[in-house]
Design a protein around this motif. Structure first.
Motif, PDB file in Angstrom:
ATOM      1  N   LEU A  62       0.830  -1.206   0.000  1.00 17.09           N
ATOM      2  CA  LEU A  62       0.000   0.000   0.000  1.00 17.09           C
ATOM      3  C   LEU A  62       0.868   1.261   0.000  1.00 17.09           C
ATOM      4  O   LEU A  62       0.591   2.228  -0.712  1.00 17.09           O
ATOM      5  CB  LEU A  62      -0.932  -0.002   1.216  1.00 17.09           C
ATOM      6  CG  LEU A  62      -2.073  -1.021   1.179  1.00 17.09           C
ATOM      7  CD1 LEU A  62      -2.705  -1.177   2.557  1.00 17.09           C
ATOM      8  CD2 LEU A  62      -3.130  -0.614   0.163  1.00 17.09           C
ATOM      9  N   GLN A  63       1.901   1.253   0.803  1.00 19.75           N
ATOM     10  CA  GLN A  63       2.782   2.425   0.879  1.00 19.75           C
ATOM     11  C   GLN A  63       3.495   2.687  -0.445  1.00 19.75           C
ATOM     12  O   GLN A  63       3.698   3.845  -0.828  1.00 19.75           O
ATOM     13  CB  GLN A  63       3.823   2.214   1.992  1.00 19.75           C
ATOM     14  CG  GLN A  63       3.261   2.321   3.400  1.00 19.75           C
ATOM     15  CD  GLN A  63       4.299   1.995   4.460  1.00 19.75           C
ATOM     16  OE1 GLN A  63       5.245   1.246   4.211  1.00 19.75           O
ATOM     17  NE2 GLN A  63       4.124   2.538   5.654  1.00 19.75           N
ATOM     18  N   ASN A  64       3.853   1.613  -1.139  1.00 12.31           N
ATOM     19  CA  ASN A  64       4.617   1.752  -2.381  1.00 12.31           C
ATOM     20  C   ASN A  64       3.743   1.860  -3.626  1.00 12.31           C
ATOM     21  O   ASN A  64       4.267   1.961  -4.740  1.00 12.31           O
ATOM     22  CB  ASN A  64       5.557   0.543  -2.548  1.00 12.31           C
ATOM     23  CG  ASN A  64       6.543   0.418  -1.398  1.00 12.31           C
ATOM     24  OD1 ASN A  64       6.882   1.412  -0.765  1.00 12.31           O
ATOM     25  ND2 ASN A  64       6.995  -0.805  -1.118  1.00 12.31           N
ATOM     26  N   GLY A  65       2.409   1.840  -3.453  1.00 12.14           N
ATOM     27  CA  GLY A  65       1.527   1.897  -4.613  1.00 12.14           C
ATOM     28  C   GLY A  65       1.611   0.651  -5.467  1.00 12.14           C
ATOM     29  O   GLY A  65       1.278   0.671  -6.654  1.00 12.14           O
ATOM     30  N   GLN A  66       2.033  -0.458  -4.841  1.00 13.74           N
ATOM     31  CA  GLN A  66       2.138  -1.719  -5.574  1.00 13.74           C
ATOM     32  C   GLN A  66       0.767  -2.263  -5.934  1.00 13.74           C
ATOM     33  O   GLN A  66       0.605  -2.947  -6.943  1.00 13.74           O
ATOM     34  CB  GLN A  66       2.904  -2.739  -4.720  1.00 13.74           C
ATOM     35  CG  GLN A  66       3.341  -3.985  -5.458  1.00 13.74           C
ATOM     36  CD  GLN A  66       4.259  -4.845  -4.603  1.00 13.74           C
ATOM     37  OE1 GLN A  66       4.371  -4.661  -3.401  1.00 13.74           O
ATOM     38  NE2 GLN A  66       4.936  -5.793  -5.240  1.00 13.74           N
ATOM     39  N   ILE A  67      -0.245  -1.936  -5.101  1.00 14.53           N
ATOM     40  CA  ILE A  67      -1.643  -2.252  -5.395  1.00 14.53           C
ATOM     41  C   ILE A  67      -2.451  -0.969  -5.279  1.00 14.53           C
ATOM     42  O   ILE A  67      -1.981   0.021  -4.728  1.00 14.53           O
ATOM     43  CB  ILE A  67      -2.206  -3.338  -4.449  1.00 14.53           C
ATOM     44  CG1 ILE A  67      -2.142  -2.867  -2.983  1.00 14.53           C
ATOM     45  CG2 ILE A  67      -1.472  -4.664  -4.646  1.00 14.53           C
ATOM     46  CD1 ILE A  67      -2.833  -3.826  -2.011  1.00 14.53           C
ATOM     47  N   GLY A  68      -3.688  -1.029  -5.783  1.00 13.68           N
ATOM     48  CA  GLY A  68      -4.509   0.175  -5.799  1.00 13.68           C
ATOM     49  C   GLY A  68      -5.056   0.574  -4.446  1.00 13.68           C
ATOM     50  O   GLY A  68      -5.220   1.764  -4.161  1.00 13.68           O
ATOM     51  N   GLY A  69      -5.337  -0.415  -3.602  1.00 18.01           N
ATOM     52  CA  GLY A  69      -5.904  -0.107  -2.294  1.00 18.01           C
ATOM     53  C   GLY A  69      -6.371  -1.360  -1.602  1.00 18.01           C
ATOM     54  O   GLY A  69      -6.209  -2.479  -2.099  1.00 18.01           O
ATOM     55  N   ALA A  70      -6.979  -1.169  -0.429  1.00 13.29           N
ATOM     56  CA  ALA A  70      -7.485  -2.306   0.340  1.00 13.29           C
ATOM     57  C   ALA A  70      -8.704  -1.887   1.139  1.00 13.29           C
ATOM     58  O   ALA A  70      -8.816  -0.729   1.573  1.00 13.29           O
ATOM     59  CB  ALA A  70      -6.404  -2.849   1.275  1.00 13.29           C
ATOM     60  N   GLY A  71      -9.607  -2.841   1.337  1.00 10.75           N
ATOM     61  CA  GLY A  71     -10.754  -2.669   2.216  1.00 10.75           C
ATOM     62  C   GLY A  71     -10.661  -3.741   3.287  1.00 10.75           C
ATOM     63  O   GLY A  71     -10.736  -4.934   2.980  1.00 10.75           O
ATOM     64  N   LEU A  72     -10.473  -3.339   4.539  1.00 13.49           N
ATOM     65  CA  LEU A  72     -10.179  -4.283   5.613  1.00 13.49           C
ATOM     66  C   LEU A  72     -11.158  -4.143   6.765  1.00 13.49           C
ATOM     67  O   LEU A  72     -11.381  -3.043   7.278  1.00 13.49           O
ATOM     68  CB  LEU A  72      -8.756  -4.053   6.140  1.00 13.49           C
ATOM     69  CG  LEU A  72      -7.629  -4.015   5.102  1.00 13.49           C
ATOM     70  CD1 LEU A  72      -6.326  -3.591   5.763  1.00 13.49           C
ATOM     71  CD2 LEU A  72      -7.483  -5.368   4.423  1.00 13.49           C
ATOM     72  N   ASP A  73     -11.698  -5.272   7.192  1.00 17.36           N
ATOM     73  CA  ASP A  73     -12.583  -5.287   8.359  1.00 17.36           C
ATOM     74  C   ASP A  73     -11.965  -6.067   9.513  1.00 17.36           C
ATOM     75  O   ASP A  73     -12.540  -6.121  10.597  1.00 17.36           O
ATOM     76  CB  ASP A  73     -13.933  -5.910   7.974  1.00 17.36           C
ATOM     77  CG  ASP A  73     -14.957  -5.853   9.097  1.00 17.36           C
ATOM     78  OD1 ASP A  73     -15.192  -4.741   9.613  1.00 17.36           O
ATOM     79  OD2 ASP A  73     -15.503  -6.917   9.466  1.00 17.36           O
ATOM     80  N   VAL A  74     -10.818  -6.694   9.286  1.00 24.46           N
ATOM     81  CA  VAL A  74     -10.178  -7.526  10.312  1.00 24.46           C
ATOM     82  C   VAL A  74      -8.700  -7.151  10.418  1.00 24.46           C
ATOM     83  O   VAL A  74      -8.078  -6.735   9.436  1.00 24.46           O
ATOM     84  CB  VAL A  74     -10.320  -9.024   9.977  1.00 24.46           C
ATOM     85  CG1 VAL A  74     -11.752  -9.480  10.189  1.00 24.46           C
ATOM     86  CG2 VAL A  74      -9.901  -9.327   8.533  1.00 24.46           C
ATOM     87  N   PHE A  75      -8.155  -7.333  11.633  1.00 33.01           N
ATOM     88  CA  PHE A  75      -6.793  -6.878  11.891  1.00 33.01           C
ATOM     89  C   PHE A  75      -6.034  -7.915  12.712  1.00 33.01           C
ATOM     90  O   PHE A  75      -6.619  -8.764  13.366  1.00 33.01           O
ATOM     91  CB  PHE A  75      -6.828  -5.519  12.602  1.00 33.01           C
ATOM     92  CG  PHE A  75      -7.602  -4.500  11.814  1.00 33.01           C
ATOM     93  CD1 PHE A  75      -7.003  -3.794  10.793  1.00 33.01           C
ATOM     94  CD2 PHE A  75      -8.962  -4.305  12.054  1.00 33.01           C
ATOM     95  CE1 PHE A  75      -7.722  -2.888  10.029  1.00 33.01           C
ATOM     96  CE2 PHE A  75      -9.696  -3.412  11.295  1.00 33.01           C
ATOM     97  CZ  PHE A  75      -9.078  -2.704  10.272  1.00 33.01           C
ATOM     98  N   TRP A  76      -4.721  -7.812  12.675  1.00 34.85           N
ATOM     99  CA  TRP A  76      -3.853  -8.800  13.296  1.00 34.85           C
ATOM    100  C   TRP A  76      -3.916  -8.727  14.810  1.00 34.85           C
ATOM    101  O   TRP A  76      -3.750  -9.713  15.494  1.00 34.85           O
ATOM    102  CB  TRP A  76      -2.432  -8.617  12.783  1.00 34.85           C
ATOM    103  CG  TRP A  76      -2.373  -8.843  11.301  1.00 34.85           C
ATOM    104  CD1 TRP A  76      -2.032  -9.998  10.649  1.00 34.85           C
ATOM    105  CD2 TRP A  76      -2.713  -7.895  10.283  1.00 34.85           C
ATOM    106  NE1 TRP A  76      -2.143  -9.833   9.295  1.00 34.85           N
ATOM    107  CE2 TRP A  76      -2.555  -8.544   9.032  1.00 34.85           C
ATOM    108  CE3 TRP A  76      -3.146  -6.563  10.284  1.00 34.85           C
ATOM    109  CZ2 TRP A  76      -2.805  -7.922   7.825  1.00 34.85           C
ATOM    110  CZ3 TRP A  76      -3.387  -5.928   9.067  1.00 34.85           C
ATOM    111  CH2 TRP A  76      -3.220  -6.610   7.862  1.00 34.85           C
TER     112      TRP A  76
END
Length: 343
Positions: free
Chosen positions: A273-287
């Motif tokens: 995400l930081q490097n713009g390697q993908i367009g984005g993310a939608g997250l509902d769960v976390f580590w």
């Protein structure tokens, strides 16, 4: 037949007890205990620990030690039932109002001859709805636009403005094709999208029935505009999406996770995400839940995050105990009939 219902902040013993009486009859004996961590934050932390480490990581209520001794059937939701509790029990059945049994020492139950039942597909409607909502929110900047207006900004430019498009014609890659994956596919069919899936345990003809193409994980990562996770977390699936998989993805791809955070390598996602390697993310769960203060995801403009809301609807909580208890009743009645026949 004596029932013990073990409630928690999400599904109380009173609610569970009423469901037992509705299904098994008002005259059935029901006792109740509630797991009451000191705060909601502590509950979510302990729940997250149990999910990752098993029932010994939790702190079941002290009164459960005595209450479980006399129960024939135990019904619970998130409360951890460790080996010591289960070995002291004479119960024949443990019913869990969840699809997973991470909060139950299944090995101890097996040693005691206790049958553990879970509630498959109980929140499939809720999670599949939420999955699509996250896709739309991330694609069309719904949450970011809302937040900007609340700050007094009329914002029209976003990190994905150069490639923001329509749902129609996009490819959705489903990682896992169980109850939730199937519903997501069904609901997305009206968007006129191409659907592909990776699930080594599902036959190709099952996917074809839903007009979904079976592909390898590598192919899915390479082709999909949305990668949506619907697998269970296990030793085999932990870190399923890591640096290698992100390297295969389109720079315009969105990763959607309403399943379990551990399916994704946390650092690899942050870097992608930081490097713009993908367009984005939608997250509902976390580590770690709640998400840690100053976590990098909290300051990113190319991610939509929600506090583990996907399966939490009133309809889900209302219906879950009934789904479990209806199945349990069939098993209990069948077992009783078999015992009578043997005699």
């Amino acid at each position: 037949m004596k029932f013990l219902v073990v409630g928690d902040p999400m599904l109380s013993s009173e609610t569970l007890g009423q469901a037992v009486r509705d299904i098994f009859g008002q005259e059935v004996a029901v006792s109740g205990v509630d797991w009451k961590p000191a705060s909601d934050e502590e509950f979510w932390h302990l729940r997250s620990q149990v999910e990752k480490l098993g029932p010994d990581a939790g702190q079941p209520p002290a009164e459960l030690t005595q209450a479980i001794l006399d129960a024939d059937i135990v019904i619970t939701h998130h409360t951890p039932l460790n080996g010591a509790l289960i070995r002291s029990s004479k119960a024949r059945y443990i019913g869990v109002c969840r699809a997973g049994v991470e909060n139950i020492d299944v090995a101890a139950a097996k040693e005691k001859g206790i049958q553990v039942m879970r509630t498959m597909g109980r929140n499939a409607e809720a999670v599949s709805d939420f999955t699509i909502a996250l896709m739309l929110a991330e694609l069309r900047n719904l949450a970011r636009g809302h937040a900007a207006l609340r700050r007094g900004e009329w914002k029209k430019k976003y990190p994905n403005s150069a490639f923001m498009g329509d749902m129609k014609g996009k490819t959705v890659g489903l990682v896992g094709f169980g109850y939730i994956g199937k519903l997501v596919a069904r609901k997305l069919s009206s968007f006129n999208m191409r659907l592909i899936a990776y699930d080594p345990f599902v036959k190709e003809e099952v996917l074809q029935e839903s007009q979904v193409e079976k592909v390898s994980l590598e192919e899915l990562c390479h082709q999909a505009d949305f990668i949506s996770l619907h697998a269970r977390l296990s030793k085999e699936t932990a870190g399923l999406i890591g640096k290698r998989e992100f390297a295969l993805m389109k720079p315009t791809a969105y990763v959607i996770n309403t399943a379990r955070a551990g399916l994704i390598d946390e650092q690899a996602l942050v870097e992608a995400l930081q490097n713009g390697q993908i367009g984005g993310a939608g997250l509902d769960v976390f580590w770690t839940e709640p998400i840690a203060d100053k976590h990098p995801l909290l300051s990113m403009e190319n991610v939509t995050i929600t506090p583990h809301l996907a399966g939490a609807t009133n309809d889900t909580f209302r219906m879950t105990p009934y789904l479990l208890l209806e199945e349990l009743k069939k098993v209990v009645v069948q077992s009783a009939a078999s015992a009578w026949f043997v005699k």
